[in-house]
Write a protein that holds these residues in place. Structure first.
Motif, mmCIF file in Angstrom:
data_model
loop_
_atom_site.group_PDB
_atom_site.id
_atom_site.type_symbol
_atom_site.label_atom_id
_atom_site.label_comp_id
_atom_site.label_asym_id
_atom_site.label_seq_id
_atom_site.Cartn_x
_atom_site.Cartn_y
_atom_site.Cartn_z
ATOM 1 N N ALA A 1 14.861 0.354 -33.240
ATOM 2 C CA ALA A 1 15.946 -0.083 -34.118
ATOM 3 C C ALA A 1 15.694 -1.537 -34.485
ATOM 4 O O ALA A 1 15.322 -2.348 -33.631
ATOM 5 C CB ALA A 1 17.307 0.069 -33.427
ATOM 6 N N ASP A 2 15.867 -1.849 -35.759
ATOM 7 C CA ASP A 2 15.869 -3.242 -36.204
ATOM 8 C C ASP A 2 17.115 -3.430 -37.057
ATOM 9 O O ASP A 2 17.995 -2.568 -37.057
ATOM 10 C CB ASP A 2 14.566 -3.593 -36.954
ATOM 11 C CG ASP A 2 14.295 -2.674 -38.139
ATOM 12 O OD1 ASP A 2 15.220 -2.425 -38.948
ATOM 13 O OD2 ASP A 2 13.153 -2.199 -38.279
ATOM 14 N N ASP A 3 17.221 -4.523 -37.785
ATOM 15 C CA ASP A 3 18.445 -4.793 -38.541
ATOM 16 C C ASP A 3 18.717 -3.767 -39.635
ATOM 17 O O ASP A 3 19.855 -3.603 -40.060
ATOM 18 C CB ASP A 3 18.383 -6.189 -39.170
ATOM 19 C CG ASP A 3 18.468 -7.286 -38.124
ATOM 20 O OD1 ASP A 3 18.914 -6.991 -37.003
ATOM 21 O OD2 ASP A 3 18.096 -8.438 -38.434
ATOM 22 N N GLN A 4 17.658 -3.068 -40.099
ATOM 23 C CA GLN A 4 17.831 -2.179 -41.240
ATOM 24 C C GLN A 4 17.425 -0.727 -40.995
ATOM 25 O O GLN A 4 17.762 0.135 -41.805
ATOM 26 C CB GLN A 4 17.009 -2.701 -42.437
ATOM 27 C CG GLN A 4 17.436 -4.078 -42.913
ATOM 28 C CD GLN A 4 16.625 -4.522 -44.117
ATOM 29 O OE1 GLN A 4 16.530 -3.820 -45.119
ATOM 30 N NE2 GLN A 4 16.027 -5.692 -44.034
ATOM 31 N N THR A 5 16.692 -0.447 -39.927
ATOM 32 C CA THR A 5 16.229 0.924 -39.716
ATOM 33 C C THR A 5 16.380 1.347 -38.262
ATOM 34 O O THR A 5 16.387 0.514 -37.352
ATOM 35 C CB THR A 5 14.741 1.093 -40.116
ATOM 36 O OG1 THR A 5 13.922 0.285 -39.255
ATOM 37 C CG2 THR A 5 14.501 0.694 -41.563
ATOM 38 N N VAL A 6 16.467 2.663 -38.075
ATOM 39 C CA VAL A 6 16.439 3.241 -36.735
ATOM 40 C C VAL A 6 15.670 4.546 -36.848
ATOM 41 O O VAL A 6 15.785 5.273 -37.841
ATOM 42 C CB VAL A 6 17.862 3.483 -36.176
ATOM 43 C CG1 VAL A 6 18.685 4.375 -37.086
ATOM 44 C CG2 VAL A 6 17.795 4.066 -34.772
ATOM 45 N N ILE B 1 9.647 13.418 -36.436
ATOM 46 C CA ILE B 1 10.193 12.111 -36.838
ATOM 47 C C ILE B 1 11.602 12.295 -37.385
ATOM 48 O O ILE B 1 11.890 13.260 -38.091
ATOM 49 C CB ILE B 1 9.309 11.410 -37.880
ATOM 50 C CG1 ILE B 1 9.196 12.241 -39.170
ATOM 51 C CG2 ILE B 1 7.926 11.117 -37.315
ATOM 52 C CD1 ILE B 1 8.562 11.487 -40.334
ATOM 53 N N THR B 2 12.463 11.390 -37.030
ATOM 54 C CA THR B 2 13.831 11.350 -37.537
ATOM 55 C C THR B 2 14.192 9.886 -37.711
ATOM 56 O O THR B 2 14.006 9.089 -36.782
ATOM 57 C CB THR B 2 14.818 12.001 -36.555
ATOM 58 O OG1 THR B 2 14.343 13.297 -36.192
ATOM 59 C CG2 THR B 2 16.201 12.114 -37.169
ATOM 60 N N GLY B 3 14.687 9.511 -38.877
ATOM 61 C CA GLY B 3 15.034 8.102 -39.063
ATOM 62 C C GLY B 3 15.875 7.868 -40.294
ATOM 63 O O GLY B 3 15.879 8.674 -41.233
ATOM 64 N N VAL B 4 16.602 6.759 -40.276
ATOM 65 C CA VAL B 4 17.435 6.367 -41.419
ATOM 66 C C VAL B 4 17.361 4.858 -41.581
ATOM 67 O O VAL B 4 17.028 4.115 -40.648
ATOM 68 C CB VAL B 4 18.913 6.791 -41.232
ATOM 69 C CG1 VAL B 4 19.053 8.305 -41.171
ATOM 70 C CG2 VAL B 4 19.507 6.155 -39.985
ATOM 71 N N SER B 5 17.688 4.413 -42.779
ATOM 72 C CA SER B 5 17.824 2.974 -43.030
ATOM 73 C C SER B 5 19.238 2.693 -43.501
ATOM 74 O O SER B 5 19.903 3.554 -44.076
ATOM 75 C CB SER B 5 16.805 2.500 -44.077
ATOM 76 O OG SER B 5 17.030 3.123 -45.332
ATOM 77 N N GLY B 6 19.681 1.483 -43.251
ATOM 78 C CA GLY B 6 21.037 1.064 -43.601
ATOM 79 C C GLY B 6 21.311 -0.260 -42.931
ATOM 80 O O GLY B 6 20.454 -1.139 -42.919
ATOM 81 N N SER B 7 22.476 -0.401 -42.332
ATOM 82 C CA SER B 7 22.843 -1.636 -41.638
ATOM 83 C C SER B 7 23.023 -1.342 -40.148
ATOM 84 O O SER B 7 23.910 -0.582 -39.770
ATOM 85 C CB SER B 7 24.137 -2.204 -42.223
ATOM 86 O OG SER B 7 24.517 -3.381 -41.551
ATOM 87 N N VAL B 8 22.163 -1.950 -39.330
ATOM 88 C CA VAL B 8 22.189 -1.724 -37.883
ATOM 89 C C VAL B 8 22.758 -2.967 -37.212
ATOM 90 O O VAL B 8 22.236 -4.069 -37.390
ATOM 91 C CB VAL B 8 20.773 -1.436 -37.338
ATOM 92 C CG1 VAL B 8 20.801 -1.269 -35.824
ATOM 93 C CG2 VAL B 8 20.187 -0.200 -38.004
ATOM 94 N N THR B 9 23.823 -2.794 -36.455
ATOM 95 C CA THR B 9 24.460 -3.938 -35.798
ATOM 96 C C THR B 9 24.265 -3.957 -34.286
ATOM 97 O O THR B 9 24.367 -5.006 -33.672
ATOM 98 C CB THR B 9 25.973 -3.943 -36.102
ATOM 99 O OG1 THR B 9 26.541 -2.695 -35.684
ATOM 100 C CG2 THR B 9 26.226 -4.134 -37.594
ATOM 101 N N ASP B 10 23.992 -2.807 -33.685
ATOM 102 C CA ASP B 10 23.842 -2.721 -32.230
ATOM 103 C C ASP B 10 22.546 -1.985 -31.915
ATOM 104 O O ASP B 10 22.547 -0.783 -31.689
ATOM 105 C CB ASP B 10 25.056 -1.997 -31.635
ATOM 106 C CG ASP B 10 24.949 -1.811 -30.122
ATOM 107 O OD1 ASP B 10 24.119 -2.504 -29.488
ATOM 108 O OD2 ASP B 10 25.676 -0.961 -29.578
ATOM 109 N N GLN B 11 21.433 -2.712 -31.918
ATOM 110 C CA GLN B 11 20.128 -2.080 -31.758
ATOM 111 C C GLN B 11 20.006 -1.340 -30.433
ATOM 112 O O GLN B 11 19.629 -0.164 -30.399
ATOM 113 C CB GLN B 11 19.027 -3.139 -31.880
ATOM 114 C CG GLN B 11 18.933 -3.775 -33.251
ATOM 115 C CD GLN B 11 17.824 -4.801 -33.350
ATOM 116 O OE1 GLN B 11 16.920 -4.838 -32.519
ATOM 117 N NE2 GLN B 11 17.875 -5.645 -34.366
ATOM 118 N N ARG B 12 20.322 -2.008 -29.331
ATOM 119 C CA ARG B 12 20.165 -1.393 -28.011
ATOM 120 C C ARG B 12 21.069 -0.171 -27.855
ATOM 121 O O ARG B 12 20.646 0.897 -27.404
ATOM 122 C CB ARG B 12 20.469 -2.436 -26.931
ATOM 123 C CG ARG B 12 20.458 -1.909 -25.503
ATOM 124 C CD ARG B 12 19.075 -1.496 -25.059
ATOM 125 N NE ARG B 12 19.081 -0.921 -23.726
ATOM 126 C CZ ARG B 12 18.971 -1.617 -22.597
ATOM 127 N NH1 ARG B 12 18.840 -2.935 -22.641
ATOM 128 N NH2 ARG B 12 18.959 -1.012 -21.425
#
Length: 199
Positions: free
Chosen positions: A164-169, A107-118
């Motif tokens: 990816a969503d608005d806050q996590t990937v 697993i690898t992931g971060v949270s923050g501000s995601v603007t371009d999900q695709r």
């Protein structure tokens, strides 16, 4: 003017003055104190905040303590952090055993501000050895998700999924010595286990 006439005249003036006084007071009262409007605006709900965590087990698999496996899970963590800067949480680990027939989950992931999900999913899956990836159901957490299959080496089969969503990937990679079928259900289970939601 007779005395009785003067009395009637005075009484009439008194009544007129009283009426004017009452009318003025009523008008002034209405102008000075308008009725308070009832507040119908609903209270704004608290924003939902998502961060990522590292569970003790995933899919029944314990944390793997092998440095090479952990390093593989964390290899692209810094790149993801830059994508959502400033990152509010970051996780990277491997789960499972190193036996000849054991499955490993990275697993690898971060949270923050995601603007371009695709676009972020495309870039996140590039380092993995999968030929192509297809859209999959992102589950009840929403956003965008894709999965693809490939080979890690001649003896290992790989399924890599990313969301990816608005806050996590995040990326969930399944490595097995056996050919793997669709892993979407397990991917969504891992995503839910990794996601911590607060209001």
């Amino acid at each position: 003017m007779t005395k009785s006439t003067r009395n009637l005249f005075r009484a009439g003036i008194g009544v007129a003055l009283l009426a004017v006084t009452l009318l003025t007071a009523a008008c002034t009262s209405k102008a000075a104190t308008p009725p308070a409007a009832a507040s119908t605006a609903p209270a704004s709900p608290s924003p939902i905040i998502r961060k990522l965590r590292m569970p003790d087990t995933l899919l029944g698999l314990p944390r793997n303590m092998d440095r090479e496996a952990i390093g593989a899970a964390k290899r692209h963590l810094d790149t993801l952090k830059r994508e959502v800067a400033p990152a509010t949480s970051a996780v990277g680990w491997a789960y499972g055993n190193n036996g000849p027939d054991a499955d490993l989950v990275f697993i690898t992931g971060v949270s923050g501000s995601v603007t371009d999900q695709r676009g972020l999913i495309e870039r996140s899956l590039q380092p993995y050895r999968i030929k192509s990836h297809e859209p999959v159901d992102p589950g009840d957490l929403g956003g965008t998700a894709r999965c693809g299959q490939g080979r890690f080496d001649e003896e290992s089969y790989l399924v890599a999924c990313a969301w990816a969503d608005d806050q996590t990937v995040g990326i969930v990679a399944f490595l097995s010595s056996r050919p793997q079928a669709d892993r979407t259900a397990q991917f969504l289970e891992v995503r839910r286990a990794m996601t911590e939601t607060t209001a």
